[in-house]
Design a protein around this motif. Sequence first.
Motif, PDB file in Angstrom:
ATOM      1  N   GLU A 194       0.543  -0.878  -0.285  1.00 33.37           N
ATOM      2  CA  GLU A 194       0.196  -0.430   0.091  1.00 33.37           C
ATOM      3  C   GLU A 194       0.632   1.095  -0.156  1.00 33.37           C
ATOM      4  OE1 GLU A 194      -0.401  -1.155   4.559  1.00 33.37           O
ATOM      5  OE2 GLU A 194       0.162  -2.102   2.503  1.00 33.37           O
ATOM      6  N   VAL A 195       2.163   1.459   0.779  1.00 35.61           N
ATOM      7  CA  VAL A 195       2.692   2.068   0.589  1.00 35.61           C
ATOM      8  C   VAL A 195       3.436   2.488  -0.731  1.00 35.61           C
ATOM      9  CG1 VAL A 195       5.174   3.596   1.368  1.00 35.61           C
ATOM     10  CG2 VAL A 195       3.204   1.916   3.058  1.00 35.61           C
ATOM     11  N   GLN A 196       3.635   1.739  -1.494  1.00 32.12           N
ATOM     12  CA  GLN A 196       4.225   1.316  -2.494  1.00 32.12           C
ATOM     13  C   GLN A 196       3.763   2.202  -3.841  1.00 32.12           C
ATOM     14  OE1 GLN A 196       8.152   1.271  -3.775  1.00 32.12           O
ATOM     15  NE2 GLN A 196       6.920   2.378  -5.129  1.00 32.12           N
ATOM     16  N   LEU A 197       2.248   1.412  -3.559  1.00 32.83           N
ATOM     17  CA  LEU A 197       1.818   2.167  -4.644  1.00 32.83           C
ATOM     18  C   LEU A 197       0.805   2.962  -4.242  1.00 32.83           C
ATOM     19  CD1 LEU A 197      -1.448  -1.272  -4.438  1.00 32.83           C
ATOM     20  CD2 LEU A 197       0.242  -0.248  -6.222  1.00 32.83           C
ATOM     21  N   TYR A 198       1.103   4.418  -2.873  1.00 31.65           N
ATOM     22  CA  TYR A 198       0.012   5.526  -2.826  1.00 31.65           C
ATOM     23  C   TYR A 198       1.444   6.177  -3.615  1.00 31.65           C
ATOM     24  CZ  TYR A 198       1.720   9.868  -0.360  1.00 31.65           C
ATOM     25  OH  TYR A 198       1.870  10.901  -0.183  1.00 31.65           O
ATOM     26  N   TYR A 199       3.125   5.627  -3.557  1.00 33.35           N
ATOM     27  CA  TYR A 199       4.214   6.841  -4.371  1.00 33.35           C
ATOM     28  C   TYR A 199       3.590   6.473  -6.159  1.00 33.35           C
ATOM     29  CZ  TYR A 199       6.994   8.502  -0.661  1.00 33.35           C
ATOM     30  OH  TYR A 199       7.590   8.310   0.686  1.00 33.35           O
ATOM     31  N   ARG A 234      -6.015  -1.268   2.780  1.00 39.19           N
ATOM     32  CA  ARG A 234      -6.877  -0.730   1.499  1.00 39.19           C
ATOM     33  C   ARG A 234      -7.902   0.738   1.768  1.00 39.19           C
ATOM     34  NH1 ARG A 234     -10.054  -3.777  -2.460  1.00 39.19           N
ATOM     35  NH2 ARG A 234      -8.608  -5.678  -3.312  1.00 39.19           N
ATOM     36  N   ARG A 235      -7.810   0.554   3.129  1.00 39.77           N
ATOM     37  CA  ARG A 235      -8.188   1.781   3.906  1.00 39.77           C
ATOM     38  C   ARG A 235      -7.163   2.822   3.634  1.00 39.77           C
ATOM     39  NH1 ARG A 235     -13.479   3.236   3.799  1.00 39.77           N
ATOM     40  NH2 ARG A 235     -15.035   1.211   3.919  1.00 39.77           N
ATOM     41  N   VAL A 293      -6.793   4.139   0.321  1.00 40.51           N
ATOM     42  CA  VAL A 293      -7.216   5.451  -0.024  1.00 40.51           C
ATOM     43  C   VAL A 293      -6.793   6.859   0.573  1.00 40.51           C
ATOM     44  CG1 VAL A 293      -9.649   6.086   0.120  1.00 40.51           C
ATOM     45  CG2 VAL A 293      -9.212   4.173  -0.890  1.00 40.51           C
ATOM     46  N   ASP A 294      -6.719   6.306   2.119  1.00 44.60           N
ATOM     47  CA  ASP A 294      -6.705   8.500   2.832  1.00 44.60           C
ATOM     48  C   ASP A 294      -5.756   8.630   2.383  1.00 44.60           C
ATOM     49  OD1 ASP A 294      -9.173   7.716   4.175  1.00 44.60           O
ATOM     50  OD2 ASP A 294      -8.290   6.253   5.959  1.00 44.60           O
ATOM     51  N   ALA A 295      -4.299   7.861   1.771  1.00 44.25           N
ATOM     52  CA  ALA A 295      -3.499   8.398   1.611  1.00 44.25           C
ATOM     53  C   ALA A 295      -3.394   9.367   0.315  1.00 44.25           C
ATOM     54  CB  ALA A 295      -1.826   7.234   1.777  1.00 44.25           C
ATOM     55  N   ILE A 296      -3.570   8.705  -0.755  1.00 43.63           N
ATOM     56  CA  ILE A 296      -4.389   9.084  -1.886  1.00 43.63           C
ATOM     57  C   ILE A 296      -5.517  10.343  -2.133  1.00 43.63           C
ATOM     58  CG2 ILE A 296      -3.503   6.802  -3.188  1.00 43.63           C
ATOM     59  CD1 ILE A 296      -5.967   5.947  -4.325  1.00 43.63           C
ATOM     60  N   THR A 297      -5.827   9.610  -1.699  1.00 39.07           N
ATOM     61  CA  THR A 297      -7.252  11.289  -2.049  1.00 39.07           C
ATOM     62  C   THR A 297      -5.708  12.359  -0.888  1.00 39.07           C
ATOM     63  OG1 THR A 297      -8.357  10.399  -0.006  1.00 39.07           O
ATOM     64  CG2 THR A 297      -8.765   9.628  -2.024  1.00 39.07           C
ATOM     65  N   THR A 298      -5.404  12.321   0.512  1.00 32.50           N
ATOM     66  CA  THR A 298      -5.304  13.514   0.714  1.00 32.50           C
ATOM     67  C   THR A 298      -4.181  13.947  -0.063  1.00 32.50           C
ATOM     68  OG1 THR A 298      -4.935  11.645   3.115  1.00 32.50           O
ATOM     69  CG2 THR A 298      -3.416  13.835   3.113  1.00 32.50           C
ATOM     70  N   THR A 299      -3.003  13.351  -0.660  1.00 26.60           N
ATOM     71  CA  THR A 299      -1.949  13.743  -0.932  1.00 26.60           C
ATOM     72  C   THR A 299      -2.626  14.331  -3.234  1.00 26.60           C
ATOM     73  OG1 THR A 299      -0.527  13.153  -0.558  1.00 26.60           O
ATOM     74  CG2 THR A 299       0.307  13.683  -2.018  1.00 26.60           C
ATOM     75  N   TYR A 300      -2.996  13.143  -3.910  1.00 26.51           N
ATOM     76  CA  TYR A 300      -3.500  13.793  -5.133  1.00 26.51           C
ATOM     77  C   TYR A 300      -4.998  14.149  -4.778  1.00 26.51           C
ATOM     78  CZ  TYR A 300       0.885  10.469  -4.769  1.00 26.51           C
ATOM     79  OH  TYR A 300       1.755  10.237  -4.409  1.00 26.51           O
ATOM     80  N   GLY A 301      -6.166  13.938  -3.800  1.00 29.89           N
ATOM     81  CA  GLY A 301      -7.521  14.172  -4.378  1.00 29.89           C
ATOM     82  C   GLY A 301      -8.136  13.400  -5.184  1.00 29.89           C
ATOM     83  N   ALA A 345      -8.831   4.894  -5.973  1.00 30.60           N
ATOM     84  CA  ALA A 345      -9.812   4.790  -5.103  1.00 30.60           C
ATOM     85  C   ALA A 345     -11.138   4.352  -4.934  1.00 30.60           C
ATOM     86  CB  ALA A 345      -9.276   6.261  -4.012  1.00 30.60           C
ATOM     87  N   GLU A 346     -11.654   4.117  -5.659  1.00 32.57           N
ATOM     88  CA  GLU A 346     -12.773   3.954  -6.532  1.00 32.57           C
ATOM     89  C   GLU A 346     -12.936   2.340  -6.203  1.00 32.57           C
ATOM     90  OE1 GLU A 346     -14.824   5.645  -9.491  1.00 32.57           O
ATOM     91  OE2 GLU A 346     -14.345   7.304  -9.494  1.00 32.57           O
ATOM     92  N   ARG A 347     -12.057   1.916  -7.155  1.00 31.56           N
ATOM     93  CA  ARG A 347     -11.651   0.378  -6.811  1.00 31.56           C
ATOM     94  C   ARG A 347     -11.031  -0.362  -5.924  1.00 31.56           C
ATOM     95  NH1 ARG A 347      -7.218  -0.697 -11.382  1.00 31.56           N
ATOM     96  NH2 ARG A 347      -8.246  -3.407 -11.399  1.00 31.56           N
TER      97      ARG A 347
END
Length: 206
Positions: A154-159, A184-185, A188-196, A201-203
């Motif tokens: 999940e951390v690698q996918l965030y980047y 997954r949670r 979702v929180d990380a990518i929406t915080t950084t990227y909107g 996130a939907e998937r």
Amino acid sequence: MTHARVPFGRWEPAPLPDVAASFSGLKDTGSPWWVAGGLAIELAVGRRIRAHGDIDVLVLRRDQLAVQRVLAGWEWWAADPPGMLRPWAAGEYLPLGVHDIWCRPGPDAPWRIQVMLDEACGEEWVSRRDSRVRRPLGALGLTSGDGVPFLAPEVQLYYKAGTPRPKDEMDFDAALPVLVERQRRWLVDAITTTYGSHPWAERLLG
């Protein structure tokens, strides 16, 4: 100071067992390290996904000089500024803004390992993309059956979510089935915080 435009020379990624053997020396110093990039995703899913042009190792910025010790006798080049390479001098502490180091055994050898520097505050990892995204260092990675530490998927996918390339989409597709609810949670929180708003996130929530 010598600079070279990237790409500079050729890549021939070091085999994972060789990387693990080299960086295992960090364990005695208390400096954590993790296999990162696409190989981290493969270690998480337990199978080969695609070809890799390099091999990435993540260390904390505060532990960066330990890299020179475990790769003693090698050449180390810092991407400073990004898109250029310059020699990384022995004992030099690389500042914020320098995140990548290319390493090779000698001047005529191919590049073998890319070291990535990330941030920490005490016992907490802090994303270099967004200081609001954090997690305990002890929860930053996992360990393979062979004892190789790797970045949690999940951390690698965030980047990878920043500007996904085709290979990043492949990694996401492969990792999605193995991510449990808490992973997954967090993602979702990380990518929406950084990227909107983000299609991943939907998937993840679907």
